[in-house]
Design a protein around this motif. Structure first.
Motif, PDB file in Angstrom:
ATOM      1  N   LEU A 158      36.295  21.386  41.365  1.00 30.23           N
ATOM      2  CA  LEU A 158      36.474  22.791  41.707  1.00 30.23           C
ATOM      3  C   LEU A 158      35.333  23.595  41.098  1.00 30.23           C
ATOM      4  O   LEU A 158      35.053  23.476  39.898  1.00 30.23           O
ATOM      5  N   VAL A 159      34.715  24.433  41.907  1.00 35.36           N
ATOM      6  CA  VAL A 159      33.608  25.248  41.428  1.00 35.36           C
ATOM      7  C   VAL A 159      33.879  26.700  41.787  1.00 35.36           C
ATOM      8  O   VAL A 159      33.986  27.053  42.970  1.00 35.36           O
ATOM      9  N   GLU A 160      33.999  27.538  40.754  1.00 37.11           N
ATOM     10  CA  GLU A 160      34.260  28.962  40.958  1.00 37.11           C
ATOM     11  C   GLU A 160      32.954  29.750  41.016  1.00 37.11           C
ATOM     12  O   GLU A 160      31.948  29.349  40.437  1.00 37.11           O
ATOM     13  N   SER A 161      33.035  30.883  41.656  1.00 42.63           N
ATOM     14  CA  SER A 161      31.933  31.838  41.663  1.00 42.63           C
ATOM     15  C   SER A 161      32.492  33.225  41.930  1.00 42.63           C
ATOM     16  O   SER A 161      33.628  33.363  42.390  1.00 42.63           O
ATOM     17  N   GLY A 162      31.691  34.236  41.624  1.00 37.84           N
ATOM     18  CA  GLY A 162      32.068  35.587  41.978  1.00 37.84           C
ATOM     19  C   GLY A 162      32.491  36.482  40.828  1.00 37.84           C
ATOM     20  O   GLY A 162      32.781  37.654  41.042  1.00 37.84           O
ATOM     21  N   GLY A 163      32.546  35.965  39.619  1.00 37.63           N
ATOM     22  CA  GLY A 163      32.911  36.821  38.500  1.00 37.63           C
ATOM     23  C   GLY A 163      31.788  37.783  38.152  1.00 37.63           C
ATOM     24  O   GLY A 163      30.709  37.751  38.734  1.00 37.63           O
ATOM     25  N   GLY A 164      32.073  38.655  37.190  1.00 35.39           N
ATOM     26  CA  GLY A 164      31.056  39.601  36.774  1.00 35.39           C
ATOM     27  C   GLY A 164      31.644  40.788  36.061  1.00 35.39           C
ATOM     28  O   GLY A 164      32.814  40.781  35.657  1.00 35.39           O
ATOM     29  N   LEU A 165      30.820  41.819  35.929  1.00 36.73           N
ATOM     30  CA  LEU A 165      31.199  43.061  35.258  1.00 36.73           C
ATOM     31  C   LEU A 165      31.423  44.147  36.307  1.00 36.73           C
ATOM     32  O   LEU A 165      30.580  44.345  37.188  1.00 36.73           O
ATOM     33  N   VAL A 166      32.543  44.827  36.199  1.00 41.22           N
ATOM     34  CA  VAL A 166      32.862  45.882  37.153  1.00 41.22           C
ATOM     35  C   VAL A 166      33.576  47.012  36.420  1.00 41.22           C
ATOM     36  O   VAL A 166      34.240  46.767  35.409  1.00 41.22           O
ATOM     37  N   GLN A 167      33.428  48.202  36.920  1.00 42.11           N
ATOM     38  CA  GLN A 167      34.131  49.333  36.321  1.00 42.11           C
ATOM     39  C   GLN A 167      35.579  49.358  36.784  1.00 42.11           C
ATOM     40  O   GLN A 167      35.922  48.832  37.869  1.00 42.11           O
ATOM     41  N   ALA A 168      36.421  49.973  35.990  1.00 45.92           N
ATOM     42  CA  ALA A 168      37.821  50.125  36.362  1.00 45.92           C
ATOM     43  C   ALA A 168      37.929  50.792  37.729  1.00 45.92           C
ATOM     44  O   ALA A 168      37.201  51.749  38.021  1.00 45.92           O
ATOM     45  N   GLY A 169      38.832  50.264  38.538  1.00 45.62           N
ATOM     46  CA  GLY A 169      39.001  50.766  39.890  1.00 45.62           C
ATOM     47  C   GLY A 169      38.169  50.024  40.918  1.00 45.62           C
ATOM     48  O   GLY A 169      38.356  50.202  42.125  1.00 45.62           O
ATOM     49  N   GLY A 170      37.257  49.196  40.450  1.00 44.31           N
ATOM     50  CA  GLY A 170      36.384  48.454  41.343  1.00 44.31           C
ATOM     51  C   GLY A 170      37.019  47.178  41.863  1.00 44.31           C
ATOM     52  O   GLY A 170      38.199  46.899  41.599  1.00 44.31           O
ATOM     53  N   SER A 171      36.214  46.418  42.583  1.00 41.65           N
ATOM     54  CA  SER A 171      36.707  45.193  43.226  1.00 41.65           C
ATOM     55  C   SER A 171      35.755  44.029  42.955  1.00 41.65           C
ATOM     56  O   SER A 171      34.550  44.230  42.758  1.00 41.65           O
ATOM     57  N   LEU A 172      36.333  42.848  42.971  1.00 41.64           N
ATOM     58  CA  LEU A 172      35.567  41.615  42.905  1.00 41.64           C
ATOM     59  C   LEU A 172      36.253  40.583  43.786  1.00 41.64           C
ATOM     60  O   LEU A 172      37.480  40.632  43.967  1.00 41.64           O
ATOM     61  N   ARG A 173      35.474  39.653  44.289  1.00 38.93           N
ATOM     62  CA  ARG A 173      36.028  38.550  45.059  1.00 38.93           C
ATOM     63  C   ARG A 173      35.582  37.241  44.434  1.00 38.93           C
ATOM     64  O   ARG A 173      34.378  36.973  44.340  1.00 38.93           O
ATOM     65  N   LEU A 174      36.558  36.457  44.024  1.00 42.27           N
ATOM     66  CA  LEU A 174      36.283  35.149  43.465  1.00 42.27           C
ATOM     67  C   LEU A 174      36.417  34.091  44.549  1.00 42.27           C
ATOM     68  O   LEU A 174      37.272  34.197  45.425  1.00 42.27           O
ATOM     69  N   SER A 175      35.568  33.075  44.458  1.00 38.71           N
ATOM     70  CA  SER A 175      35.632  31.949  45.384  1.00 38.71           C
ATOM     71  C   SER A 175      35.771  30.662  44.593  1.00 38.71           C
ATOM     72  O   SER A 175      35.253  30.542  43.482  1.00 38.71           O
ATOM     73  N   CYS A 176      36.451  29.693  45.188  1.00 39.80           N
ATOM     74  CA  CYS A 176      36.620  28.383  44.564  1.00 39.80           C
ATOM     75  C   CYS A 176      36.439  27.330  45.636  1.00 39.80           C
ATOM     76  O   CYS A 176      37.252  27.235  46.567  1.00 39.80           O
ATOM     77  N   ALA A 177      35.385  26.549  45.506  1.00 45.88           N
ATOM     78  CA  ALA A 177      35.100  25.490  46.465  1.00 45.88           C
ATOM     79  C   ALA A 177      35.613  24.169  45.919  1.00 45.88           C
ATOM     80  O   ALA A 177      35.245  23.772  44.809  1.00 45.88           O
ATOM     81  N   ALA A 178      36.455  23.512  46.690  1.00 51.68           N
ATOM     82  CA  ALA A 178      37.036  22.243  46.284  1.00 51.68           C
ATOM     83  C   ALA A 178      36.351  21.094  47.012  1.00 51.68           C
ATOM     84  O   ALA A 178      36.019  21.208  48.199  1.00 51.68           O
ATOM     85  N   SER A 179      36.168  19.989  46.304  1.00 54.13           N
ATOM     86  CA  SER A 179      35.584  18.792  46.918  1.00 54.13           C
ATOM     87  C   SER A 179      36.241  17.554  46.318  1.00 54.13           C
ATOM     88  O   SER A 179      36.966  17.636  45.339  1.00 54.13           O
ATOM     89  N   GLY A 180      35.957  16.420  46.928  1.00 49.25           N
ATOM     90  CA  GLY A 180      36.581  15.184  46.475  1.00 49.25           C
ATOM     91  C   GLY A 180      37.870  14.925  47.214  1.00 49.25           C
ATOM     92  O   GLY A 180      38.001  15.241  48.390  1.00 49.25           O
ATOM     93  N   ARG A 181      38.858  14.366  46.532  1.00 46.27           N
ATOM     94  CA  ARG A 181      40.129  13.982  47.151  1.00 46.27           C
ATOM     95  C   ARG A 181      41.073  15.174  47.256  1.00 46.27           C
ATOM     96  O   ARG A 181      42.181  15.179  46.705  1.00 46.27           O
ATOM     97  N   THR A 182      40.647  16.150  47.983  1.00 41.28           N
ATOM     98  CA  THR A 182      41.480  17.361  48.115  1.00 41.28           C
ATOM     99  C   THR A 182      42.794  17.066  48.834  1.00 41.28           C
ATOM    100  O   THR A 182      43.761  17.816  48.671  1.00 41.28           O
ATOM    101  N   SER A 183      42.845  16.000  49.589  1.00 42.56           N
ATOM    102  CA  SER A 183      44.083  15.648  50.284  1.00 42.56           C
ATOM    103  C   SER A 183      45.199  15.253  49.323  1.00 42.56           C
ATOM    104  O   SER A 183      46.376  15.208  49.709  1.00 42.56           O
ATOM    105  N   SER A 184      44.836  14.976  48.074  1.00 43.35           N
ATOM    106  CA  SER A 184      45.849  14.624  47.074  1.00 43.35           C
ATOM    107  C   SER A 184      46.494  15.862  46.448  1.00 43.35           C
ATOM    108  O   SER A 184      47.390  15.735  45.620  1.00 43.35           O
TER     109      SER A 184
END
Length: 119
Positions: A4-30
């Protein structure tokens, strides 16, 4: 194994928005679900939201259910967390996790991504 590899974090002011992503690989069927957890300094890790790969059934922690949205793209094996109206108390390291199918065990974890909300 599942990676699992995350991305999208950071610094934001209160009231703002962020979008995190998580890419899965390998035996995801398990796995049958993916989720986002967070851990703030001095606090225990907590589940923020989760979603099943197949039916898109979701869970949200009460404190975020009106502000965060979890979604998944099965074709890309990717899970997203859209975070709106962020508050300083949302500051934490956010982790993506995957749950082994048929169990309650979150066996697979990403490395985490820092989210900092300034007041």
């Amino acid at each position: 194994q599942v990676q699992l590899v995350e991305s999208g974090g950071g610094l934001v002011q209160a009231g703002g928005s962020l979008r995190l992503s998580c890419a899965a690989s390998g035996r995801t069927s398990s796995t049958d679900s993916a989720g986002w957890f967070r851990q703030a300094p001095g606090k225990e890790r907590e589940r923020v939201a989760s979603i099943t790969w197949s039916g898109g059934l979701t869970y949200y922690k009460d404190l975020v259910k009106d502000r965060f949205t979890i979604s998944r793209d099965k074709t890309k094996n990717t899970v997203y967390l859209q975070m709106n109206s962020l508050k300083p108390e949302d500051t934490a390291v956010y982790y993506c996790a995957a749950r082994t199918a048929g169990t309650l065990t979150w066996n697979y974890w990403g490395q985490g991504t820092q989210v900092t909300v300034s007041s």
